[in-house]
Design an enzyme around this catalytic site. Structure first.
Site, PDB file in Angstrom:
ATOM      1  N   TYR A 201      13.467  28.588 -16.769  1.00 19.12           N
ATOM      2  CA  TYR A 201      12.827  29.622 -15.959  1.00 19.12           C
ATOM      3  C   TYR A 201      12.973  31.007 -16.603  1.00 19.12           C
ATOM      4  CZ  TYR A 201      11.928  26.127 -12.438  1.00 19.12           C
ATOM      5  OH  TYR A 201      11.450  25.014 -11.793  1.00 19.12           O
TER       6      TYR A 201
ATOM      7  N   TYR B 133      13.231  21.062  -2.535  1.00 19.56           N
ATOM      8  CA  TYR B 133      13.074  21.108  -3.994  1.00 19.56           C
ATOM      9  C   TYR B 133      13.340  19.707  -4.532  1.00 19.56           C
ATOM     10  CZ  TYR B 133      13.846  21.858  -8.931  1.00 19.56           C
ATOM     11  OH  TYR B 133      13.764  21.761 -10.301  1.00 19.56           O
TER      12      TYR B 133
ATOM     13  N   ASP C 267      16.129  12.063  -1.327  1.00 20.00           N
ATOM     14  CA  ASP C 267      16.485  12.655  -2.617  1.00 20.00           C
ATOM     15  C   ASP C 267      17.916  13.185  -2.499  1.00 20.00           C
ATOM     16  OD1 ASP C 267      16.908  14.209  -4.819  1.00 20.00           O
ATOM     17  OD2 ASP C 267      15.003  15.286  -4.724  1.00 20.00           O
TER      18      ASP C 267
HETATM   19  C1  PLP Z   1      18.105  19.231  -9.425  1.00 18.23           C
HETATM   20  C2  PLP Z   1      17.309  18.441  -8.471  1.00 18.23           C
HETATM   21  C3  PLP Z   1      16.230  17.639  -8.902  1.00 18.23           C
HETATM   22  C4  PLP Z   1      15.776  17.607 -10.332  1.00 18.23           C
HETATM   23  O1  PLP Z   1      16.737  17.110 -11.200  1.00 18.23           O
HETATM   24  P1  PLP Z   1      16.663  17.451 -12.776  1.00 18.23           P
HETATM   25  O2  PLP Z   1      17.775  16.649 -13.362  1.00 18.23           O
HETATM   26  O3  PLP Z   1      16.843  18.930 -12.904  1.00 18.23           O
HETATM   27  O4  PLP Z   1      15.315  17.007 -13.243  1.00 18.23           O
HETATM   28  C5  PLP Z   1      15.563  16.894  -7.948  1.00 18.23           C
HETATM   29  N1  PLP Z   1      15.925  16.921  -6.652  1.00 18.23           N
HETATM   30  C6  PLP Z   1      16.952  17.669  -6.202  1.00 18.23           C
HETATM   31  C7  PLP Z   1      17.325  17.632  -4.758  1.00 18.23           C
HETATM   32  C8  PLP Z   1      17.668  18.471  -7.090  1.00 18.23           C
HETATM   33  O5  PLP Z   1      18.672  19.240  -6.640  1.00 18.23           O
END
Ligand code: PLP
Length: 428
Positions: A18, A146, A247
Protein backbone atom coordinates in the site's frame (compact mmCIF):
# COMPACT_ATOMS: atom_id res chain seq x y z
CA UNK A 1 25.50 -3.21 4.92
CA UNK A 2 24.96 0.04 6.78
CA UNK A 3 21.38 1.15 7.49
CA UNK A 4 21.88 3.95 4.93
CA UNK A 5 22.95 1.49 2.22
CA UNK A 6 19.92 -0.72 2.92
CA UNK A 7 17.57 2.25 2.75
CA UNK A 8 19.13 3.52 -0.51
CA UNK A 9 18.64 0.16 -2.27
CA UNK A 10 15.17 -0.15 -0.78
CA UNK A 11 14.27 3.29 -2.15
CA UNK A 12 15.50 2.23 -5.58
CA UNK A 13 13.87 -1.19 -5.93
CA UNK A 14 11.52 -2.42 -3.19
CA UNK A 15 7.83 -1.77 -3.57
CA UNK A 16 6.18 -1.73 -0.14
CA UNK A 17 2.57 -2.69 0.74
CA UNK A 18 0.00 0.00 0.00
CA UNK A 19 2.78 2.42 -0.95
CA UNK A 20 3.68 4.68 -3.86
CA UNK A 21 6.97 4.55 -5.73
CA UNK A 22 9.23 6.22 -4.77
CA UNK A 23 7.99 5.57 -1.26
CA UNK A 24 7.31 8.89 0.50
CA UNK A 25 7.29 7.21 3.93
CA UNK A 26 10.37 6.10 5.84
CA UNK A 27 11.08 2.39 6.24
CA UNK A 28 13.09 0.94 9.11
CA UNK A 29 15.69 -1.78 8.44
CA UNK A 30 15.45 -4.69 10.91
CA UNK A 31 18.66 -6.64 11.43
CA UNK A 32 17.28 -9.37 13.69
CA UNK A 33 14.38 -10.13 16.00
CA UNK A 34 14.03 -12.08 19.23
CA UNK A 35 10.96 -12.69 21.41
CA UNK A 36 8.79 -9.57 21.15
CA UNK A 37 11.73 -7.35 20.12
CA UNK A 38 12.60 -6.02 16.70
CA UNK A 39 16.24 -4.93 16.52
CA UNK A 40 16.81 -2.18 13.98
CA UNK A 41 20.05 -1.89 12.01
CA UNK A 42 20.70 1.51 13.58
CA UNK A 43 20.80 -0.07 17.06
CA UNK A 44 17.27 0.84 18.17
CA UNK A 45 15.10 -1.85 19.75
CA UNK A 46 11.31 -1.86 19.43
CA UNK A 47 8.60 -3.94 21.11
CA UNK A 48 6.38 -5.36 18.35
CA UNK A 49 2.76 -4.53 19.19
CA UNK A 50 1.42 -5.99 15.94
CA UNK A 51 3.01 -9.49 15.79
CA UNK A 52 4.00 -8.69 12.18
CA UNK A 53 0.43 -8.40 10.97
CA UNK A 54 -0.94 -10.67 13.70
CA UNK A 55 1.08 -13.73 12.77
CA UNK A 56 4.02 -14.05 15.21
CA UNK A 57 2.17 -15.74 18.08
CA UNK A 58 5.14 -17.11 20.02
CA UNK A 59 7.60 -14.31 19.30
CA UNK A 60 10.54 -14.15 16.91
CA UNK A 61 13.42 -16.59 16.66
CA UNK A 62 11.70 -19.25 18.75
CA UNK A 63 14.01 -22.23 19.37
CA UNK A 64 11.31 -24.89 18.86
CA UNK A 65 10.02 -23.35 15.66
CA UNK A 66 13.57 -22.87 14.38
CA UNK A 67 14.28 -26.53 15.12
CA UNK A 68 11.15 -27.69 13.26
CA UNK A 69 12.30 -25.93 10.09
CA UNK A 70 15.95 -26.99 10.44
CA UNK A 71 15.03 -30.66 10.84
CA UNK A 72 12.66 -30.62 7.88
CA UNK A 73 15.17 -28.68 5.74
CA UNK A 74 17.51 -31.68 5.69
CA UNK A 75 14.74 -34.08 4.65
CA UNK A 76 12.88 -32.24 1.87
CA UNK A 77 12.26 -28.49 1.73
CA UNK A 78 9.74 -28.65 -1.07
CA UNK A 79 7.95 -31.22 -3.13
CA UNK A 80 4.82 -30.88 -5.26
CA UNK A 81 1.54 -32.11 -3.78
CA UNK A 82 0.23 -33.31 -7.14
CA UNK A 83 0.40 -37.09 -6.88
CA UNK A 84 2.73 -36.92 -3.86
CA UNK A 85 2.20 -36.67 -0.11
CA UNK A 86 4.42 -36.44 2.98
CA UNK A 87 4.38 -36.71 6.75
CA UNK A 88 4.25 -32.96 7.62
CA UNK A 89 1.23 -32.34 5.38
CA UNK A 90 -0.82 -35.28 6.65
CA UNK A 91 0.00 -34.50 10.28
CA UNK A 92 -0.92 -30.84 9.88
CA UNK A 93 -4.15 -31.64 8.03
CA UNK A 94 -5.15 -34.07 10.79
CA UNK A 95 -4.30 -31.56 13.51
CA UNK A 96 -6.32 -28.79 11.84
CA UNK A 97 -9.27 -31.13 11.32
CA UNK A 98 -9.09 -32.05 15.03
CA UNK A 99 -8.93 -28.54 16.48
CA UNK A 100 -11.27 -26.62 14.15
CA UNK A 101 -15.07 -26.60 14.61
CA UNK A 102 -16.91 -29.86 14.10
CA UNK A 103 -17.33 -31.22 10.60
CA UNK A 104 -14.42 -29.37 8.99
CA UNK A 105 -12.26 -32.31 8.03
CA UNK A 106 -10.94 -31.62 4.50
CA UNK A 107 -7.97 -29.28 4.24
CA UNK A 108 -6.87 -27.46 1.07
CA UNK A 109 -3.50 -25.74 1.55
CA UNK A 110 -2.32 -22.54 -0.13
CA UNK A 111 0.34 -19.88 0.36
CA UNK A 112 -1.56 -16.80 1.53
CA UNK A 113 -4.77 -15.71 3.16
CA UNK A 114 -6.11 -14.04 0.03
CA UNK A 115 -5.68 -17.28 -1.92
CA UNK A 116 -7.37 -19.24 0.88
CA UNK A 117 -10.35 -16.88 0.46
CA UNK A 118 -10.30 -17.33 -3.34
CA UNK A 119 -10.31 -21.09 -2.75
CA UNK A 120 -13.22 -20.83 -0.28
CA UNK A 121 -15.28 -18.78 -2.73
CA UNK A 122 -14.43 -21.16 -5.58
CA UNK A 123 -15.49 -24.13 -3.41
CA UNK A 124 -18.85 -22.46 -2.79
CA UNK A 125 -19.34 -21.73 -6.50
CA UNK A 126 -18.33 -25.23 -7.55
CA UNK A 127 -20.66 -26.70 -4.92
CA UNK A 128 -23.62 -25.02 -6.59
CA UNK A 129 -22.42 -25.77 -10.16
CA UNK A 130 -22.23 -29.42 -9.16
CA UNK A 131 -25.73 -29.43 -7.77
CA UNK A 132 -27.06 -27.81 -10.95
CA UNK A 133 -27.92 -24.46 -9.38
CA UNK A 134 -26.01 -22.26 -11.81
CA UNK A 135 -27.73 -19.06 -10.71
CA UNK A 136 -26.06 -19.16 -7.28
CA UNK A 137 -23.01 -17.02 -8.03
CA UNK A 138 -23.21 -14.15 -5.54
CA UNK A 139 -21.83 -13.73 -2.05
CA UNK A 140 -23.41 -11.95 0.89
CA UNK A 141 -20.72 -10.14 2.90
CA UNK A 142 -20.65 -7.70 5.80
CA UNK A 143 -19.68 -4.07 5.51
CA UNK A 144 -16.48 -3.25 7.48
CA UNK A 145 -15.08 -6.65 6.48
CA UNK A 146 -11.69 -7.38 4.96
CA UNK A 147 -10.87 -10.62 3.15
CA UNK A 148 -7.69 -9.96 1.16
CA UNK A 149 -6.26 -8.28 -1.92
CA UNK A 150 -6.93 -10.65 -4.83
CA UNK A 151 -9.93 -10.14 -7.11
CA UNK A 152 -12.60 -12.39 -5.64
CA UNK A 153 -11.42 -11.51 -2.12
CA UNK A 154 -11.54 -7.78 -2.98
CA UNK A 155 -15.14 -8.14 -4.14
CA UNK A 156 -16.26 -9.13 -0.63
CA UNK A 157 -14.19 -6.51 1.24
CA UNK A 158 -16.03 -3.44 2.50
CA UNK A 159 -16.41 -1.32 -0.65
CA UNK A 160 -15.20 1.78 1.24
CA UNK A 161 -13.03 0.84 4.22
CA UNK A 162 -11.77 -2.34 2.54
CA UNK A 163 -9.11 -0.40 0.58
CA UNK A 164 -10.34 -1.52 -2.85
CA UNK A 165 -12.94 1.05 -3.91
CA UNK A 166 -10.73 1.95 -6.91
CA UNK A 167 -11.56 -1.40 -8.46
CA UNK A 168 -15.31 -1.35 -7.88
CA UNK A 169 -16.08 -1.24 -11.61
CA UNK A 170 -14.05 -4.36 -12.37
CA UNK A 171 -15.18 -6.47 -9.41
CA UNK A 172 -18.16 -8.74 -9.26
CA UNK A 173 -20.93 -6.92 -7.45
CA UNK A 174 -21.69 -8.73 -4.24
CA UNK A 175 -24.46 -8.15 -1.73
CA UNK A 176 -23.46 -6.22 1.38
CA UNK A 177 -25.15 -6.02 4.74
CA UNK A 178 -24.48 -3.23 7.20
CA UNK A 179 -21.98 -4.35 9.86
CA UNK A 180 -23.38 -6.01 12.99
CA UNK A 181 -24.55 -3.25 15.38
CA UNK A 182 -24.63 -5.37 18.53
CA UNK A 183 -21.28 -5.28 20.38
CA UNK A 184 -19.64 -8.41 21.75
CA UNK A 185 -21.06 -8.06 25.29
CA UNK A 186 -24.19 -6.12 24.42
CA UNK A 187 -27.62 -7.48 25.11
CA UNK A 188 -29.05 -9.19 22.05
CA UNK A 189 -32.18 -8.03 20.31
CA UNK A 190 -33.61 -9.61 17.16
CA UNK A 191 -33.64 -6.17 15.57
CA UNK A 192 -29.85 -6.58 15.12
CA UNK A 193 -30.31 -9.37 12.57
CA UNK A 194 -33.25 -7.77 10.73
CA UNK A 195 -31.39 -6.30 7.76
CA UNK A 196 -29.24 -9.41 7.29
CA UNK A 197 -32.36 -11.52 7.43
CA UNK A 198 -34.13 -9.37 4.83
CA UNK A 199 -31.15 -9.46 2.46
CA UNK A 200 -30.70 -13.21 2.65
CA UNK A 201 -34.41 -13.77 2.01
CA UNK A 202 -34.58 -11.31 -0.86
CA UNK A 203 -31.50 -12.68 -2.65
CA UNK A 204 -31.52 -16.32 -1.55
CA UNK A 205 -31.87 -17.67 -5.10
CA UNK A 206 -28.61 -16.13 -6.24
CA UNK A 207 -26.53 -16.32 -3.03
CA UNK A 208 -23.90 -19.08 -3.09
CA UNK A 209 -22.53 -18.32 0.36
CA UNK A 210 -22.32 -15.84 3.18
CA UNK A 211 -18.73 -14.85 3.92
CA UNK A 212 -17.72 -13.10 7.13
CA UNK A 213 -15.02 -12.67 9.74
CA UNK A 214 -16.55 -14.33 12.82
CA UNK A 215 -16.90 -12.13 15.96
CA UNK A 216 -14.01 -9.76 15.18
CA UNK A 217 -13.86 -7.77 11.96
CA UNK A 218 -10.25 -6.78 11.58
CA UNK A 219 -8.50 -4.73 8.86
CA UNK A 220 -11.85 -3.30 7.65
CA UNK A 221 -12.79 -1.70 10.97
CA UNK A 222 -11.59 -3.60 14.07
CA UNK A 223 -15.16 -4.17 15.26
CA UNK A 224 -16.30 -6.90 17.67
CA UNK A 225 -19.82 -8.24 17.49
CA UNK A 226 -22.21 -10.46 19.41
CA UNK A 227 -21.97 -14.26 19.21
CA UNK A 228 -25.79 -14.19 18.90
CA UNK A 229 -25.41 -12.51 15.52
CA UNK A 230 -23.17 -15.31 14.27
CA UNK A 231 -25.55 -17.95 15.63
CA UNK A 232 -28.48 -16.31 13.83
CA UNK A 233 -26.44 -16.10 10.59
CA UNK A 234 -25.80 -19.86 10.81
CA UNK A 235 -29.52 -20.51 11.36
CA UNK A 236 -30.54 -18.28 8.46
CA UNK A 237 -27.98 -19.93 6.14
CA UNK A 238 -29.43 -23.32 7.06
CA UNK A 239 -33.00 -22.16 6.66
CA UNK A 240 -32.31 -20.80 3.15
CA UNK A 241 -29.85 -23.48 2.02
CA UNK A 242 -26.88 -21.14 1.73
CA UNK A 243 -23.27 -22.03 2.59
CA UNK A 244 -21.42 -20.21 5.35
CA UNK A 245 -17.74 -19.27 4.93
CA UNK A 246 -15.90 -18.16 8.09
CA UNK A 247 -12.72 -16.21 7.38
CA UNK A 248 -10.66 -16.95 10.52
CA UNK A 249 -7.42 -15.73 8.97
CA UNK A 250 -7.10 -12.96 11.58
CA UNK A 251 -9.15 -14.48 14.41
CA UNK A 252 -7.84 -18.07 14.36
CA UNK A 253 -5.35 -19.58 16.82
CA UNK A 254 -6.58 -17.95 19.99
CA UNK A 255 -6.52 -14.26 19.15
CA UNK A 256 -10.09 -13.55 20.34
CA UNK A 257 -9.92 -15.73 23.46
CA UNK A 258 -11.26 -18.91 21.80
CA UNK A 259 -9.06 -21.10 19.63
CA UNK A 260 -11.33 -20.17 16.70
CA UNK A 261 -13.78 -17.28 16.95
CA UNK A 262 -16.69 -19.46 15.73
CA UNK A 263 -16.49 -21.19 19.13
CA UNK A 264 -17.86 -18.05 20.82
CA UNK A 265 -21.13 -18.87 19.08
CA UNK A 266 -20.77 -22.65 19.13
CA UNK A 267 -21.25 -22.88 15.36
CA UNK A 268 -19.49 -24.65 12.52
CA UNK A 269 -19.19 -23.00 9.13
CA UNK A 270 -19.28 -25.10 5.93
CA UNK A 271 -15.97 -23.62 4.80
CA UNK A 272 -13.30 -21.95 6.90
CA UNK A 273 -10.09 -20.08 6.06
CA UNK A 274 -7.02 -19.90 8.28
CA UNK A 275 -3.70 -18.15 7.63
CA UNK A 276 -1.65 -15.43 9.34
CA UNK A 277 -0.78 -17.16 12.68
CA UNK A 278 -0.89 -20.68 11.16
CA UNK A 279 2.92 -20.94 10.97
CA UNK A 280 3.52 -18.73 14.02
CA UNK A 281 4.49 -16.04 11.52
CA UNK A 282 7.43 -17.99 10.12
CA UNK A 283 6.31 -18.44 6.51
CA UNK A 284 3.45 -17.67 4.18
CA UNK A 285 0.86 -20.40 4.44
CA UNK A 286 -2.91 -20.64 4.60
CA UNK A 287 -5.57 -23.32 4.46
CA UNK A 288 -9.22 -23.65 3.49
CA UNK A 289 -11.16 -26.32 5.35
CA UNK A 290 -14.57 -27.69 4.42
CA UNK A 291 -17.07 -30.30 5.56
CA UNK A 292 -18.27 -33.49 3.84
CA UNK A 293 -21.31 -31.77 2.39
CA UNK A 294 -19.10 -29.40 0.37
CA UNK A 295 -16.43 -31.90 -0.67
CA UNK A 296 -18.97 -34.60 -1.62
CA UNK A 297 -21.03 -32.30 -3.81
CA UNK A 298 -17.99 -30.80 -5.57
CA UNK A 299 -16.57 -34.25 -6.24
CA UNK A 300 -19.89 -35.55 -7.62
CA UNK A 301 -20.08 -32.76 -10.20
CA UNK A 302 -19.28 -32.82 -13.92
CA UNK A 303 -15.80 -31.39 -13.35
CA UNK A 304 -15.08 -34.43 -11.17
CA UNK A 305 -12.48 -32.49 -9.22
CA UNK A 306 -11.95 -29.26 -7.38
CA UNK A 307 -10.30 -26.96 -9.91
CA UNK A 308 -7.43 -25.38 -7.99
CA UNK A 309 -3.81 -26.28 -7.20
CA UNK A 310 -1.11 -23.79 -6.15
CA UNK A 311 2.49 -24.77 -6.96
CA UNK A 312 3.66 -24.51 -3.37
CA UNK A 313 0.60 -25.94 -1.63
CA UNK A 314 1.41 -28.04 1.43
CA UNK A 315 5.09 -26.98 1.40
CA UNK A 316 6.90 -29.29 3.87
CA UNK A 317 8.86 -26.52 5.61
CA UNK A 318 5.69 -24.49 6.14
CA UNK A 319 3.76 -27.58 7.31
CA UNK A 320 6.51 -28.47 9.79
CA UNK A 321 6.64 -25.04 11.36
CA UNK A 322 2.82 -24.80 11.37
CA UNK A 323 2.66 -28.11 13.21
CA UNK A 324 5.27 -26.97 15.74
CA UNK A 325 3.59 -23.60 16.27
CA UNK A 326 0.09 -25.04 16.64
CA UNK A 327 1.23 -27.77 19.02
CA UNK A 328 3.14 -25.23 21.08
CA UNK A 329 -0.04 -23.18 21.27
CA UNK A 330 -2.55 -25.87 22.18
CA UNK A 331 -0.21 -27.71 24.56
CA UNK A 332 0.51 -24.48 26.45
CA UNK A 333 -1.69 -22.23 28.60
CA UNK A 334 -2.68 -19.94 25.70
CA UNK A 335 -6.19 -19.30 26.98
CA UNK A 336 -4.94 -18.05 30.33
CA UNK A 337 -2.37 -15.90 28.53
CA UNK A 338 -4.94 -14.34 26.21
CA UNK A 339 -7.39 -13.69 29.08
CA UNK A 340 -4.57 -12.03 31.00
CA UNK A 341 -3.61 -9.85 28.01
CA UNK A 342 -7.30 -8.97 27.55
CA UNK A 343 -7.68 -7.82 31.18
CA UNK A 344 -4.41 -5.90 30.99
CA UNK A 345 -5.32 -4.13 27.74
CA UNK A 346 -8.81 -3.29 29.07
CA UNK A 347 -7.34 -1.68 32.16
CA UNK A 348 -4.47 0.13 30.49
CA UNK A 349 -6.10 1.37 27.26
CA UNK A 350 -9.24 2.63 29.03
CA UNK A 351 -7.64 5.99 30.04
CA UNK A 352 -7.21 6.77 26.30
CA UNK A 353 -11.02 7.19 26.13
CA UNK A 354 -10.70 10.56 27.89
CA UNK A 355 -8.30 11.96 25.28
CA UNK A 356 -9.76 14.50 22.82
CA UNK A 357 -8.55 12.63 19.71
CA UNK A 358 -10.18 9.34 20.78
CA UNK A 359 -13.61 8.17 19.60
CA UNK A 360 -13.66 4.70 21.18
CA UNK A 361 -11.57 2.12 23.03
CA UNK A 362 -12.38 -1.58 22.76
CA UNK A 363 -10.67 -4.85 23.61
CA UNK A 364 -11.40 -8.48 22.80
CA UNK A 365 -8.94 -11.25 23.61
CA UNK A 366 -5.46 -10.14 22.64
CA UNK A 367 -6.79 -7.33 20.42
CA UNK A 368 -6.81 -3.77 21.77
CA UNK A 369 -8.20 -0.92 19.67
CA UNK A 370 -8.04 2.83 20.14
CA UNK A 371 -10.24 4.39 17.47
CA UNK A 372 -9.58 8.06 16.71
CA UNK A 373 -12.02 10.62 15.34
CA UNK A 374 -9.83 11.21 12.30
CA UNK A 375 -7.42 9.26 10.13
CA UNK A 376 -3.80 9.96 11.02
CA UNK A 377 -0.61 10.45 9.02
CA UNK A 378 0.98 7.03 9.42
CA UNK A 379 4.57 8.17 8.80
CA UNK A 380 4.56 10.82 11.51
CA UNK A 381 2.71 8.76 14.12
CA UNK A 382 5.00 5.82 13.36
CA UNK A 383 8.01 8.01 14.15
CA UNK A 384 6.39 9.07 17.43
CA UNK A 385 5.77 5.41 18.40
CA UNK A 386 9.39 4.57 17.60
CA UNK A 387 10.49 7.29 20.04
CA UNK A 388 8.49 5.35 22.65
CA UNK A 389 10.38 2.16 21.71
CA UNK A 390 7.31 0.47 20.23
CA UNK A 391 6.26 -0.78 16.80
CA UNK A 392 2.60 0.08 16.25
CA UNK A 393 1.17 0.61 12.77
CA UNK A 394 -2.33 2.09 12.57
CA UNK A 395 -4.87 1.41 9.82
CA UNK A 396 -6.69 4.65 8.94
CA UNK A 397 -8.05 5.96 12.24
CA UNK A 398 -7.53 2.69 14.09
CA UNK A 399 -4.57 2.32 16.42
CA UNK A 400 -4.45 -1.28 17.55
CA UNK A 401 -2.36 -3.77 19.48
CA UNK A 402 -2.18 -7.48 18.64
CA UNK A 403 0.94 -8.49 20.54
CA UNK A 404 2.61 -11.92 20.54
CA UNK A 405 1.04 -14.07 23.31
CA UNK A 406 4.43 -14.41 25.05
CA UNK A 407 4.60 -10.70 25.89
CA UNK A 408 5.34 -9.78 29.53
CA UNK A 409 3.36 -7.27 31.60
CA UNK A 410 6.25 -4.79 31.54
CA UNK A 411 6.44 -4.99 27.74
CA UNK A 412 2.66 -4.67 27.41
CA UNK A 413 2.78 -1.67 29.69
CA UNK A 414 5.38 -0.02 27.47
CA UNK A 415 3.02 -0.51 24.51
CA UNK A 416 -0.07 0.91 26.24
CA UNK A 417 1.84 3.77 27.83
CA UNK A 418 3.44 4.59 24.46
CA UNK A 419 0.04 4.72 22.78
CA UNK A 420 -1.39 6.92 25.54
CA UNK A 421 1.56 9.32 25.32
CA UNK A 422 1.46 9.62 21.51
CA UNK A 423 -2.33 9.90 21.28
CA UNK A 424 -2.45 12.52 24.06
CA UNK A 425 -0.32 14.76 21.83
CA UNK A 426 -2.82 14.59 18.93
CA UNK A 427 -5.49 17.25 18.43
CA UNK A 428 -9.10 16.14 18.40
C1 PLP B 1 -4.94 -10.69 6.31
C2 PLP B 1 -6.28 -11.22 5.99
C3 PLP B 1 -6.56 -11.81 4.74
C4 PLP B 1 -5.54 -11.87 3.63
O1 PLP B 1 -4.42 -12.62 3.95
P1 PLP B 1 -3.04 -12.40 3.15
O2 PLP B 1 -2.14 -13.46 3.70
O3 PLP B 1 -2.59 -11.01 3.45
O4 PLP B 1 -3.35 -12.59 1.71
C5 PLP B 1 -7.82 -12.32 4.54
N1 PLP B 1 -8.77 -12.27 5.49
C6 PLP B 1 -8.54 -11.71 6.70
C7 PLP B 1 -9.62 -11.71 7.73
C8 PLP B 1 -7.30 -11.15 6.99
O5 PLP B 1 -7.08 -10.58 8.18
Amino acid sequence: MTPEEIIALDQAHVWHPYAAFPNPSPVYPVSHAEGVYLHLSDGHTLIDGTSSWWSVLHGYNHPELNRAIEEQLHKVSHVMLGGITHEPVVKLAKLLADITPEGLNKVFFSDSGSVAVEVAMKMALQYWFSSGQHQKTRFLALRAGYHGDTFAAMSVCDPFTGMHHLFTQTLQHQIFCEPPACGFDEEWDEIHIASFSQLIQRHRQKIAAVILEPIAQNAGGMRFYSPHYLRRVRELCDAHDILLIADEIATGFGRTGKLFACEHAGISPDIMCVGKALTGGYMGMAATLCNDKVSDEISRGDAGAFMHGPTFMGNPLACSVALASTRLLIEGDWQKRVLHIEAFLKAELEPCRELPAVADVRVLGAIGVVELHNAIDIASIQAAFIKQGIWVRPIGKLIYLMPPFIISDAELHQLTRGIYTVVSELDS
